[in-house]
Design an enzyme around this catalytic site. Structure first.
Site, PDB file in Angstrom:
ATOM      1  N   THR A   1       6.140   0.246   3.000  1.00 32.20           N
ATOM      2  CA  THR A   1       7.098   1.026   3.781  1.00 32.20           C
ATOM      3  C   THR A   1       6.265   1.961   4.650  1.00 32.20           C
ATOM      4  OG1 THR A   1       8.757   0.888   2.039  1.00 32.20           O
ATOM      5  CG2 THR A   1       9.071   2.595   3.706  1.00 32.20           C
TER       6      THR A   1
ATOM      7  N   LEU B   1       0.815  -1.211   0.000  1.00 32.70           N
ATOM      8  CA  LEU B   1       0.000   0.000   0.000  1.00 32.70           C
ATOM      9  C   LEU B   1       0.856   1.272   0.000  1.00 32.70           C
ATOM     10  CD1 LEU B   1      -2.588  -1.286   2.622  1.00 32.70           C
ATOM     11  CD2 LEU B   1      -2.882  -1.150   0.140  1.00 32.70           C
ATOM     12  N   PRO B   2       0.255   2.402  -0.365  1.00 29.89           N
ATOM     13  CA  PRO B   2       1.047   3.636  -0.479  1.00 29.89           C
ATOM     14  C   PRO B   2       1.592   4.184   0.833  1.00 29.89           C
ATOM     15  CG  PRO B   2      -0.960   3.783  -1.792  1.00 29.89           C
ATOM     16  CD  PRO B   2      -1.095   2.562  -0.929  1.00 29.89           C
TER      17      PRO B   2
ATOM     18  N   LYS C   1      13.929  -0.508   7.328  1.00 28.37           N
ATOM     19  CA  LYS C   1      13.663  -0.226   5.912  1.00 28.37           C
ATOM     20  C   LYS C   1      13.782   1.270   5.619  1.00 28.37           C
ATOM     21  CE  LYS C   1      12.530  -0.416   1.636  1.00 28.37           C
ATOM     22  NZ  LYS C   1      11.173  -0.671   1.150  1.00 28.37           N
TER      23      LYS C   1
END
Length: 310
Positions: free
Chosen positions: A96, A69-70, A172
């Site tokens: 992320t 997902l964004p 990340k």
């Protein structure tokens, strides 16, 4: 915690990464159903043999789910819908995202006997398509065990269990801000080489065999910048967001990473010039425009979501 040998899996988010992961899972024998609000994304997934749905609620209670997902805000609205029906074993979030969100979602899932792991990935479209991604995993040991069959399918075992919920997101983000810094520094260095009359491709190849070398100098610049293709599939808007988030996470715990903050600022400047849809490798156009065929961006071009083309 729920357990299952059921191979049914939902993939939520069928963009470049999610669509490729859905195809990988499908080839590996998983019974995949994909969801994306974009009709075009659903159609592209259907063309690869993946079942799709236009309603996220249809996926509630699916034993396994992968999220691509964004941003964190969409994760927050998606997870409760997946948990609305019993049956969920594990949700693997490759977004992320933000560590606080992942901690909240892990608590929510655990309260319902399910697992939630933050597992943001690295490796791009090629890694997603071949099942060879790297993943930074934040999870309890119990949640990791529940999610492991999916992680193995997506990474071939190439994942690192960083720590508890949220820790995968932290590492990340640090990975991405370091890549962001390297994209700027390698661009500046190759710009200096060009100014001296040295072929930047030769400079990049030589540096890549020495102590200053990196994945950026060995792959990103030769493949996407010096060729002028800029087609990595990852947007400048997302990299600018990740660099800013990495600095925000640091500030929240009292750290002051001055160099990383400067890098994040450099990406915000590029974002203003090129727009969020530009490929992230186009940062080179603002750092060392002479080394890329695309050249410098127009300073008076559109910045409202379109890419300014020189």
């Amino acid at each position: 915690m729920n357990t299952s040998t059921n191979r049914r899996i939902a993939v939520v988010g069928l963009g470049a990464m999610g669509g490729a992961m859905a195809a990988t899972l499908h080839r590996a024998g998983w019974d995949v159903t994909g969801f994306d609000p974009s009709e075009a994304a659903r159609a592209a997934a259907a063309d690869t043999g993946i079942a799709t749905t236009a309603a996220l609620g249809d996926l509630a209670g699916t034993p396994y789910a992968v999220l691509s997902l964004p941003d964190a805000s969409i994760v927050e609205t998606t997870v409760p819908q997946l948990l609305a029906e019993p049956g969920t074993v594990a949700i693997i979030d490759t977004t992320t995202s933000e560590p606080a969100t992942s901690k909240q979602m892990a608590d929510l899932a655990e309260a319902q006997g399910a697992a939630f792991v933050d597992a943001p990935v690295s490796g791009g479209r090629d890694g997603a398509a071949s099942g060879s991604l790297s993943a930074f995993v934040g999870a309890t040991a119990v949640a990791l065990s529940a999610a492991e069959p999916v992680l193995l399918a997506l990474t071939g075992g190439k994942y690192s269990h960083i720590g508890g919920p949220g820790s995968g997101n932290v590492v990340k983000l640090l990975n991405n801000v370091l890549a962001a810094a390297n994209l700027v520094s390698v661009g500046e260095a190759l710009g200096v080489a060009q100014a001296y009359g040295i072929d930047p491709a030769k400079a990049a190849a030589s540096i890549s065999e020495a102590s200053g070398g990196s994945f950026v100098s060995a792959n990103m610049y030769p493949n996407w910048v010096l060729t002028g293709t800029h087609d990595s599939g990852f947007s400048l808007g997302l990299m600018a967001r990740d660099a800013a988030l990495a600095v925000d996470v640091a500030v929240q715990i009292g750290e002051s990473p001055t160099l990383l903050a400067a890098v994040a600022g450099r990406w915000q400047d590029a974002l203003a010039l090129l727009g969020p849809r530009a490929d992230f490798t186009e940062i080179a156009r603002t750092v060392a425009p002479a080394i890329t065929p695309a050249g410098a961006p127009r300073t008076n071009g559109p910045v409202d979501g379109t890419t300014a083309v020189a």
